[in-house]
Design a protein around this motif. Sequence first.
Motif, mmCIF file in Angstrom:
data_model
loop_
_atom_site.group_PDB
_atom_site.id
_atom_site.type_symbol
_atom_site.label_atom_id
_atom_site.label_comp_id
_atom_site.label_asym_id
_atom_site.label_seq_id
_atom_site.Cartn_x
_atom_site.Cartn_y
_atom_site.Cartn_z
ATOM 1 N N LYS A 196 9.656 12.827 -3.345
ATOM 2 C CA LYS A 196 9.747 12.075 -2.097
ATOM 3 C C LYS A 196 8.853 12.659 -1.007
ATOM 4 O O LYS A 196 8.380 11.940 -0.136
ATOM 5 N N ALA A 197 8.606 13.953 -1.056
ATOM 6 C CA ALA A 197 7.779 14.599 -0.027
ATOM 7 C C ALA A 197 6.341 14.093 -0.083
ATOM 8 O O ALA A 197 5.630 14.142 0.907
ATOM 9 N N SER A 198 5.904 13.598 -1.239
ATOM 10 C CA SER A 198 4.537 13.097 -1.357
ATOM 11 C C SER A 198 4.408 11.626 -0.984
ATOM 12 O O SER A 198 3.307 11.114 -0.876
ATOM 13 N N LEU A 199 5.529 10.930 -0.805
ATOM 14 C CA LEU A 199 5.494 9.509 -0.474
ATOM 15 C C LEU A 199 5.481 9.342 1.041
ATOM 16 O O LEU A 199 6.473 9.567 1.717
ATOM 17 N N THR A 213 0.859 -1.185 0.000
ATOM 18 C CA THR A 213 0.000 0.000 0.000
ATOM 19 C C THR A 213 0.895 1.234 0.000
ATOM 20 O O THR A 213 1.747 1.391 0.866
ATOM 21 N N ILE A 214 0.699 2.064 -0.975
ATOM 22 C CA ILE A 214 1.503 3.274 -1.126
ATOM 23 C C ILE A 214 0.607 4.457 -0.805
ATOM 24 O O ILE A 214 -0.439 4.634 -1.426
ATOM 25 N N VAL A 215 1.021 5.241 0.153
ATOM 26 C CA VAL A 215 0.238 6.408 0.564
ATOM 27 C C VAL A 215 0.926 7.659 0.032
ATOM 28 O O VAL A 215 2.108 7.886 0.286
ATOM 29 N N LEU A 216 0.152 8.454 -0.718
ATOM 30 C CA LEU A 216 0.674 9.668 -1.331
ATOM 31 C C LEU A 216 -0.087 10.883 -0.820
ATOM 32 O O LEU A 216 -1.262 10.780 -0.473
ATOM 33 N N LYS A 217 0.577 12.012 -0.837
ATOM 34 C CA LYS A 217 -0.124 13.262 -0.579
ATOM 35 C C LYS A 217 -0.940 13.627 -1.812
ATOM 36 O O LYS A 217 -0.546 13.311 -2.941
ATOM 37 N N ALA A 249 -1.646 10.966 -9.095
ATOM 38 C CA ALA A 249 -2.145 9.593 -9.188
ATOM 39 C C ALA A 249 -3.452 9.449 -8.419
ATOM 40 O O ALA A 249 -3.652 10.069 -7.373
ATOM 41 N N GLU A 250 -4.329 8.636 -8.957
ATOM 42 C CA GLU A 250 -5.627 8.382 -8.338
ATOM 43 C C GLU A 250 -5.523 7.219 -7.360
ATOM 44 O O GLU A 250 -4.796 6.259 -7.589
ATOM 45 N N ALA A 251 -6.296 7.299 -6.271
ATOM 46 C CA ALA A 251 -6.387 6.184 -5.331
ATOM 47 C C ALA A 251 -7.106 5.034 -6.037
ATOM 48 O O ALA A 251 -8.189 5.216 -6.595
ATOM 49 N N ASN A 305 0.307 14.782 -5.734
ATOM 50 C CA ASN A 305 1.695 14.313 -5.771
ATOM 51 C C ASN A 305 2.353 14.572 -7.126
ATOM 52 O O ASN A 305 1.690 14.656 -8.145
ATOM 53 N N GLY A 306 3.671 14.685 -7.099
ATOM 54 C CA GLY A 306 4.462 14.710 -8.332
ATOM 55 C C GLY A 306 4.820 13.274 -8.700
ATOM 56 O O GLY A 306 4.492 12.337 -7.973
ATOM 57 N N GLU A 307 5.490 13.087 -9.844
ATOM 58 C CA GLU A 307 5.880 11.732 -10.255
ATOM 59 C C GLU A 307 6.827 11.120 -9.229
ATOM 60 O O GLU A 307 7.737 11.773 -8.731
ATOM 61 N N ILE A 308 6.605 9.836 -8.939
ATOM 62 C CA ILE A 308 7.428 9.091 -7.992
ATOM 63 C C ILE A 308 7.830 7.775 -8.651
ATOM 64 O O ILE A 308 7.018 7.130 -9.308
ATOM 65 N N ILE A 309 9.079 7.378 -8.439
ATOM 66 C CA ILE A 309 9.569 6.095 -8.937
ATOM 67 C C ILE A 309 10.075 5.295 -7.745
ATOM 68 O O ILE A 309 10.945 5.757 -7.005
ATOM 69 N N LEU A 310 9.519 4.089 -7.554
ATOM 70 C CA LEU A 310 9.985 3.170 -6.519
ATOM 71 C C LEU A 310 10.792 2.073 -7.204
ATOM 72 O O LEU A 310 10.259 1.339 -8.032
ATOM 73 N N HIS A 311 12.056 1.955 -6.867
ATOM 74 C CA HIS A 311 12.899 0.930 -7.460
ATOM 75 C C HIS A 311 12.756 -0.352 -6.650
ATOM 76 O O HIS A 311 12.988 -0.368 -5.441
ATOM 77 N N GLY A 312 12.374 -1.412 -7.336
ATOM 78 C CA GLY A 312 12.033 -2.653 -6.666
ATOM 79 C C GLY A 312 13.181 -3.379 -6.014
ATOM 80 O O GLY A 312 13.003 -4.013 -4.985
ATOM 81 N N LEU A 313 14.369 -3.324 -6.583
ATOM 82 C CA LEU A 313 15.467 -4.109 -6.034
ATOM 83 C C LEU A 313 15.961 -3.554 -4.704
ATOM 84 O O LEU A 313 16.146 -4.283 -3.748
#
Length: 159
Positions: A71-74, A48-52, A144-146, A55-63
């Motif tokens: 990052k402020a929105s994550l 579950t990813i919670v954003l403000k 991004a939409e919930a 939000n601006g674009e966010i990239i989560l690297h899986g490895l």
Amino acid sequence: MRKYFLLSFAALMAATSANATTDYAEVTAKATIEVAGTFSCDPIDFGTIVLKQGNGEIILHGLDGAVEGDKASLLSPSEYQSFLAECSFVANENIDQGNFNLPETIQLTGEDPNNKISMKNTNAYPTSEGYTYVTGSLYIPADAEADTYNGTFTMSVTY
């Protein structure tokens, strides 16, 4: 007159077919069929990813769980949490990273089909113990939409 006409016609036909050329070719058809086995992989679960809001674009690297972008929105999950799927199949010492075939980008669609995010840079990381980790980077667009987003892809390994 009719007799001469028929003779002329027959002579013309004989002359035409005498000048005809016929070529031929032999054609070979070939098919190679391989039957692929199957193996299983756990889901890649980014949780579950919670954003403000906004939000601006966010990239989560899986490895490695590294975060790029807004990052402020994550708000959740925290940075440096890895997102891996474990795949199990019969190991072979010849398996290496170059033998895996994965799509570069996977589209994840929300329950509302207008909502879309993507997973890119998919990669497989085989281990000597006979299993493989599969992951990618989750690209969350601005505003991004919930929703709950899902996507599937086919991975193959040749060894």
